[in-house]
Design a protein around this motif. Sequence first.
Motif, PDB file in Angstrom:
ATOM      1  N   UNK A  30       5.496   3.794   1.460  1.00  0.00           N
ATOM      2  CA  UNK A  30       4.638   2.711   1.922  1.00  0.00           C
ATOM      3  C   UNK A  30       3.914   2.833   3.245  1.00  0.00           C
ATOM      4  N   UNK A  31       2.992   2.218   3.351  1.00  0.00           N
ATOM      5  CA  UNK A  31       2.207   2.264   4.871  1.00  0.00           C
ATOM      6  C   UNK A  31       1.407   0.975   4.839  1.00  0.00           C
ATOM      7  N   UNK A  32       0.889   0.910   6.153  1.00  0.00           N
ATOM      8  CA  UNK A  32       0.211  -0.378   6.469  1.00  0.00           C
ATOM      9  C   UNK A  32      -1.244  -0.147   6.013  1.00  0.00           C
ATOM     10  N   UNK A  33      -2.220  -1.305   5.621  1.00  0.00           N
ATOM     11  CA  UNK A  33      -3.334  -1.245   5.342  1.00  0.00           C
ATOM     12  C   UNK A  33      -4.154  -0.404   6.331  1.00  0.00           C
ATOM     13  N   UNK A  34      -3.833  -0.451   7.356  1.00  0.00           N
ATOM     14  CA  UNK A  34      -4.798   0.320   8.624  1.00  0.00           C
ATOM     15  C   UNK A  34      -4.484   2.130   8.301  1.00  0.00           C
ATOM     16  N   UNK A  35      -3.177   2.236   8.104  1.00  0.00           N
ATOM     17  CA  UNK A  35      -2.998   3.690   8.031  1.00  0.00           C
ATOM     18  C   UNK A  35      -3.554   4.121   6.621  1.00  0.00           C
ATOM     19  N   UNK A  75       0.878  -1.227   0.060  1.00  0.00           N
ATOM     20  CA  UNK A  75      -0.133  -0.183   0.080  1.00  0.00           C
ATOM     21  C   UNK A  75       1.049   1.214  -0.240  1.00  0.00           C
ATOM     22  N   UNK A  76       0.466   2.137  -0.801  1.00  0.00           N
ATOM     23  CA  UNK A  76       1.348   3.427  -0.887  1.00  0.00           C
ATOM     24  C   UNK A  76       0.324   4.661  -0.897  1.00  0.00           C
ATOM     25  N   UNK A  77       0.935   5.644  -0.218  1.00  0.00           N
ATOM     26  CA  UNK A  77       0.422   6.820  -0.176  1.00  0.00           C
ATOM     27  C   UNK A  77       1.312   8.088  -0.969  1.00  0.00           C
ATOM     28  N   UNK A  78       0.585   8.875  -1.588  1.00  0.00           N
ATOM     29  CA  UNK A  78       1.517   9.678  -2.351  1.00  0.00           C
ATOM     30  C   UNK A  78       0.955  11.329  -2.403  1.00  0.00           C
ATOM     31  N   UNK A  79       2.055  12.312  -2.506  1.00  0.00           N
ATOM     32  CA  UNK A  79       1.930  13.610  -2.427  1.00  0.00           C
ATOM     33  C   UNK A  79       2.150  14.238  -3.882  1.00  0.00           C
ATOM     34  N   UNK A  80       1.258  14.351  -4.780  1.00  0.00           N
ATOM     35  CA  UNK A  80       1.369  14.398  -6.142  1.00  0.00           C
ATOM     36  C   UNK A  80       1.542  15.696  -6.734  1.00  0.00           C
ATOM     37  N   UNK A  81       2.224  16.008  -7.791  1.00  0.00           N
ATOM     38  CA  UNK A  81       2.029  17.245  -8.520  1.00  0.00           C
ATOM     39  C   UNK A  81       2.237  16.941 -10.012  1.00  0.00           C
ATOM     40  N   UNK A  82       1.425  17.526 -10.766  1.00  0.00           N
ATOM     41  CA  UNK A  82       1.305  17.405 -12.083  1.00  0.00           C
ATOM     42  C   UNK A  82       1.518  18.578 -12.735  1.00  0.00           C
ATOM     43  N   UNK A  95      -7.107   4.845   6.820  1.00  0.00           N
ATOM     44  CA  UNK A  95      -7.450   5.920   7.657  1.00  0.00           C
ATOM     45  C   UNK A  95      -7.321   7.352   6.774  1.00  0.00           C
ATOM     46  N   UNK A  96      -6.058   7.313   6.136  1.00  0.00           N
ATOM     47  CA  UNK A  96      -5.595   8.465   5.394  1.00  0.00           C
ATOM     48  C   UNK A  96      -6.683   8.518   4.301  1.00  0.00           C
ATOM     49  N   UNK A  97      -7.088   7.501   3.531  1.00  0.00           N
ATOM     50  CA  UNK A  97      -8.217   7.916   2.655  1.00  0.00           C
ATOM     51  C   UNK A  97      -9.191   8.470   3.203  1.00  0.00           C
TER      52      UNK A  97
END
Length: 417
Positions: free
Chosen positions: A358-363, A116-123, A366-368
């Motif tokens: 990368x994060x755990x499924x729980x994090x 699982x991945x969280x991303x800070x994105x810029x386009x 929660x962030x979503x």
Amino acid sequence: LEYCKIANSPVSIMVRYSFKIIIRLAVVSIITDQCFGAGRSGRVTKRIWEEEEIEHHDNLLREVIEHSKGGSIDLLIGPSVLNIQGNSVRRLDTEPCDPNDVILSDSVQWSKEVGYWLGDLTFLGPNGDPFTSKSWPYQYDHYKGFITSNVEGNKYRQRNIFLYPPLKATEFDTKDSGRGRRIGTKGGKTTFESIDKSTKKACASLEDNPDNIAVVGDGKCGLNGNTKVFMADQQATTCSNNSELQGDIEGPYGSLTYTYTQLVGKDNALLYQVFITKEALNYFTAVILKDPFGVCIPTENPYVFDCGFDEDRIIQSQLTTLTMGTDNVQRRTRTAQGFDAFARVGMPTSASFYREYAVTEDVFLSELQSIQEEYNIRDEDMGAWMSGETGGTVSANIGGTGIEAVMAFLNESFTFE
């Protein structure tokens, strides 16, 4: 590009990482850290179809041994792999490879992609400013990505949802009216809640012109954010006994493009490239663009046209670099370059800067939920939209909307069928 020549032979070998010569349809790959003493490394394929260009294969082999400077070389001839060290030659492998036997997790890069991945994105657009879209009136300067990815056997799967904040005033020039058609508005004037005056003005400018899109779905411009989903499935459809090509995969993305992924760097990077196929170029020009130059020739198949395109064209080139920070968090940084394949072929159109960790499924979950609330995204828009193959925004049809439907979609990465 550097070139090395085999003595007393007209064969030139371009340098990058491994060397390939095709002689009378027989494939010869030479893997070495030196270009026969030139101290260069690289990959090349040179096609030599006329017999007279090579006197004898045994002469070539002798020259390879002579110019290897005593180093170790693996020589791939058809299904056979020969190891040459000095004057010693031994067979390493005589069996042809099978793409179904490829295990992507054997490669370091692929094994690190899983999770699982969280991303800070810029386009960014072609001028280096935040991208603006005619069919997606939301912010591209800073938004969030939620990505899952996995490998199993010779297959790779990725599922994404990107969350975009509501439109803000600086996102659009309020005098610009070329933003596509208006959708998702109902009778009466849209009310604005907790929106500053400049953003209200920007939204009003979009809504007052029927050629503009002010919002996708039934949310409110400047108040509600939105989401788009993306998906990718690749697998090893080709393989090689050449160890330098281990982990490389390819496959279609949708019906119009074909993708290639190569492992590069020191077990820490991947190069992913997307090409629009020549068949798609011909179809798009004839049907979508309506043959603007009058060059397309129909065929017996109503979906196949000949508009003069005879090779695929690159539309995206993305480098992913995997790093481990001092915080002991696995990170991947993705930068993708976009290119025009139609009007101004080869010209850059966009660039992304994705900072993912990368994060755990729980994090992850929660962030979503937290970002949905922060961006004020309606449940009806969570997982509702995706980019159309020929442009614009279309319904995603992932089986529902809301957090539960989105998580079920994202977890498809971990259930290969």
